[in-house]
Scaffold this motif. Structure first.
Motif, mmCIF file in Angstrom:
data_model
loop_
_atom_site.group_PDB
_atom_site.id
_atom_site.type_symbol
_atom_site.label_atom_id
_atom_site.label_comp_id
_atom_site.label_asym_id
_atom_site.label_seq_id
_atom_site.Cartn_x
_atom_site.Cartn_y
_atom_site.Cartn_z
ATOM 1 N N UNK A 155 28.805 36.479 43.626
ATOM 2 C CA UNK A 155 29.117 36.620 42.199
ATOM 3 C C UNK A 155 30.584 36.992 42.009
ATOM 4 N N UNK A 156 31.183 36.361 41.039
ATOM 5 C CA UNK A 156 32.552 36.703 40.662
ATOM 6 C C UNK A 156 32.644 36.573 39.146
ATOM 7 N N UNK A 157 32.851 37.712 38.493
ATOM 8 C CA UNK A 157 32.795 37.768 37.026
ATOM 9 C C UNK A 157 31.455 37.182 36.550
ATOM 10 N N UNK A 158 31.490 36.148 35.683
ATOM 11 C CA UNK A 158 30.213 35.622 35.192
ATOM 12 C C UNK A 158 29.739 34.424 36.019
ATOM 13 N N UNK A 159 30.450 34.147 37.118
ATOM 14 C CA UNK A 159 30.119 32.959 37.907
ATOM 15 C C UNK A 159 29.328 33.324 39.161
ATOM 16 N N UNK A 160 28.467 32.417 39.590
ATOM 17 C CA UNK A 160 27.689 32.629 40.810
ATOM 18 C C UNK A 160 27.711 31.363 41.654
ATOM 19 N N UNK A 161 27.942 31.524 42.951
ATOM 20 C CA UNK A 161 27.833 30.395 43.892
ATOM 21 C C UNK A 161 26.671 30.704 44.826
ATOM 22 N N UNK A 162 25.969 29.639 45.229
ATOM 23 C CA UNK A 162 24.801 29.836 46.100
ATOM 24 C C UNK A 162 24.914 28.956 47.340
ATOM 25 N N UNK B 89 35.116 41.939 43.441
ATOM 26 C CA UNK B 89 36.124 42.451 42.491
ATOM 27 C C UNK B 89 35.531 42.963 41.171
ATOM 28 N N UNK B 90 34.256 43.393 41.193
ATOM 29 C CA UNK B 90 33.638 43.897 39.955
ATOM 30 C C UNK B 90 34.378 45.117 39.428
ATOM 31 N N UNK B 91 34.618 45.176 38.157
ATOM 32 C CA UNK B 91 35.336 46.301 37.518
ATOM 33 C C UNK B 91 36.697 46.521 38.157
ATOM 34 N N UNK B 92 37.264 45.486 38.794
ATOM 35 C CA UNK B 92 38.579 45.636 39.427
ATOM 36 C C UNK B 92 38.531 46.231 40.825
ATOM 37 N N UNK B 93 37.338 46.385 41.412
ATOM 38 C CA UNK B 93 37.238 46.898 42.786
ATOM 39 C C UNK B 93 38.018 45.974 43.736
ATOM 40 N N UNK B 94 38.962 46.548 44.517
ATOM 41 C CA UNK B 94 39.701 45.671 45.464
ATOM 42 C C UNK B 94 38.851 45.408 46.711
ATOM 43 N N UNK B 95 37.710 44.766 46.521
ATOM 44 C CA UNK B 95 36.778 44.504 47.613
ATOM 45 C C UNK B 95 35.492 43.925 47.042
ATOM 46 N N UNK B 96 34.368 44.262 47.652
ATOM 47 C CA UNK B 96 33.105 43.723 47.133
ATOM 48 C C UNK B 96 31.957 44.711 47.290
ATOM 49 N N UNK B 97 30.875 44.409 46.556
ATOM 50 C CA UNK B 97 29.660 45.235 46.610
ATOM 51 C C UNK B 97 28.525 44.350 47.122
ATOM 52 N N UNK B 98 27.502 44.967 47.709
ATOM 53 C CA UNK B 98 26.429 44.152 48.300
ATOM 54 C C UNK B 98 25.047 44.734 48.045
ATOM 55 N N UNK B 99 24.084 43.806 48.083
ATOM 56 C CA UNK B 99 22.650 44.114 48.064
ATOM 57 C C UNK B 99 22.091 43.338 49.233
ATOM 58 N N UNK B 100 21.690 44.047 50.287
ATOM 59 C CA UNK B 100 21.194 43.368 51.495
ATOM 60 C C UNK B 100 19.780 43.856 51.794
ATOM 61 N N UNK B 101 18.775 43.021 51.473
ATOM 62 C CA UNK B 101 17.410 43.420 51.801
ATOM 63 C C UNK B 101 17.159 43.346 53.309
ATOM 64 N N UNK B 102 16.289 44.236 53.772
ATOM 65 C CA UNK B 102 15.957 44.277 55.200
ATOM 66 C C UNK B 102 14.459 44.050 55.359
ATOM 67 N N UNK B 103 14.068 43.571 56.536
ATOM 68 C CA UNK B 103 12.646 43.390 56.805
ATOM 69 C C UNK B 103 11.970 44.758 56.844
#
Ligand SMILES: Cc1cc2nc3c(=O)[nH]c(=O)nc-3n(C[C@H](O)[C@H](O)[C@H](O)COP(=O)(O)OP(=O)(O)OC[C@H]3O[C@@H](n4cnc5c(N)ncnc54)[C@H](O)[C@@H]3O)c2cc1C
Length: 323
Positions: A75-82, A181-195
């Motif tokens: 995700x980047x702003x309102x866009x999503x790539x899959x 870069x959400x809210x100007x974060x110089x990096x990224x955030x993640x959601x990683x599900x685990x088994x």
């Protein structure tokens, strides 16, 4: 004094991989780690097929939690790539313990404080002696500090700052999501599900850029978990995230000093784009073991500075679509 052919300081993926190959070649090896394994390691636990190949692990035979992602949501702003990509998630609590035990080296729970060269050998805390010394102690590695820091100081601009939490959670969305870069974060955030009912959420960015922006990770964190709740991805109240800092790959890392070597985070090898460190840790561990057992050169030229996910090219192929 206990004498070994090689001492490895740190039993994470870098140290255990190196110890595994040294043991296979018949060397007498001890791994010193301050922690008792299994131990918690802050990490999203996202691994590539290349990492499992390098470790000679067939995902079907791995005996702990392993999840396969056939698609990522970026995700980047309102866009999503899959993009379609095969990636995995593991839990470091299990993975590191599995690798360390598989290595077959002697293990000692010992916090290393003093490292010194002595008559062609290395002596640790006046207790352990060896011809070869491998520093795999992560960012605060005492081998790096004693034998490499002065000639190869780390570059502040390459320091990351992270906050994350892994916890038992009955997730419903089995996709790995990254927000850039959400809210100007110089990096990224993640959601990683685990088994087996775990999840890892976190965020990270470049420390100096955060400082310039006067951005505090905890503020970004609050916004991020608010967004996870709003989107329905994670509804959780007990957050208590922890932080860790590590270094991305520089231009001229010195990684060998006579018979002493640094590998993984101790050498600052995480990739410049995705901050992925498990792959470079494993590769550097293999290279040092080969160097000790066969005399080959230990050079970082064979370790990519960028991630092997191929994500960037796939994103360009698939384009971002408005969500
Ligand atoms: C929040 C976060 C998320 C991440 N997500 C990912 C990801 O999804 N995928 C990825 O590829 N990379 C990720 N990374 C990077 C990755 O975790 C590291 O690059 C990787 O763990 C490096 O492995 P290592 O073996 O070099 O060091 P470590 O795994 O840190 O192991 C070092 C070991 O040394 C021991 N040690 C330290 N000091 C001493 C001492 N004085 N004496 C004895 N022992 C000592 C420690 O106890 C530890 O066990 C992430 C990092 C963070 C912080």
């Amino acid at each position: 004094m206990q004498v070994f052919d090689a001492i490895v300081v740190g039993g994470g993926p870098a140290g255990s991989t190196c110890a595994w190959k040294l043991r296979e070649a018949g060397l007498d090896v001890v791994v010193l780690d301050r922690a008792a394994f299994p131990r918690t390691k802050l990490c999203a636990g996202w691994v590539t097929p290349e990492v499992l190949d390098d470790l000679e692990i067939d995902p079907r035979d791995y005996p702990h939690s392993l999840m396969v992602f056939e698609e990522l949501h970026l995700h980047w702003k309102v866009l999503t790539a899959k993009p379609k990509v095969r990636q995995y998630s593991i839990r470091r609590f299990e993975f590191d313990d599995f690798l360390l035990r598989r290595a077959g080296a002697r293990l000692a729970q010992h916090k290393v404080r003093d490292v010194r060269p002595d008559g062609g050998d290395y002596v640790i805390d006046d207790e352990y002696r060896s011809k070869y010394l491998v520093g795999a102690g992560g960012t605060a590695c005492p081998v790096y500090r004693a034998l490499f820091h002065d000639n190869s100081p780390r570059e502040n601009a390459l320091q990351t700052a992270t906050l994350e939490q892994e916890f038992a959670y009955d997730w419903r969305d089995p996709t790995c999501n990254l927000w850039f870069f959400d809210d100007g974060l110089p990096g990224y955030a993640w959601y990683v599900p685990k088994a087996n009912g775990y999840i890892n959420v976190g965020l990270g960015g470049m420390a100096t850029r955060l400082k310039v922006k006067q951005g505090h990770l905890r503020d970004y964190w609050r916004n991020f978990v608010g967004k996870l709740r709003k989107s329905g991805l994670v509804d959780y109240d007990d957050y208590d995230p922890k932080g860790y800092s590590y270094f991305l790959r520089g231009n001229a890392n010195a990684v060998r000093n006579n018979n002493a070597f640094v590998i993984g985070d101790a050498a600052g090898l995480a990739t410049r784009d995705m901050c992925e460190g498990i792959g470079p840790a494993v590769k550097s561990g293999l290279l040092v073991a080969a160097s000790i057992t066969s005399g080959t050169e230990y050079s970082l030229a064979a370790i990519n500075k960028l991630s092997g996910h191929g994500i960037a090219s796939r994103v360009l192929e698939h384009q971002f679509a408005r969500t």
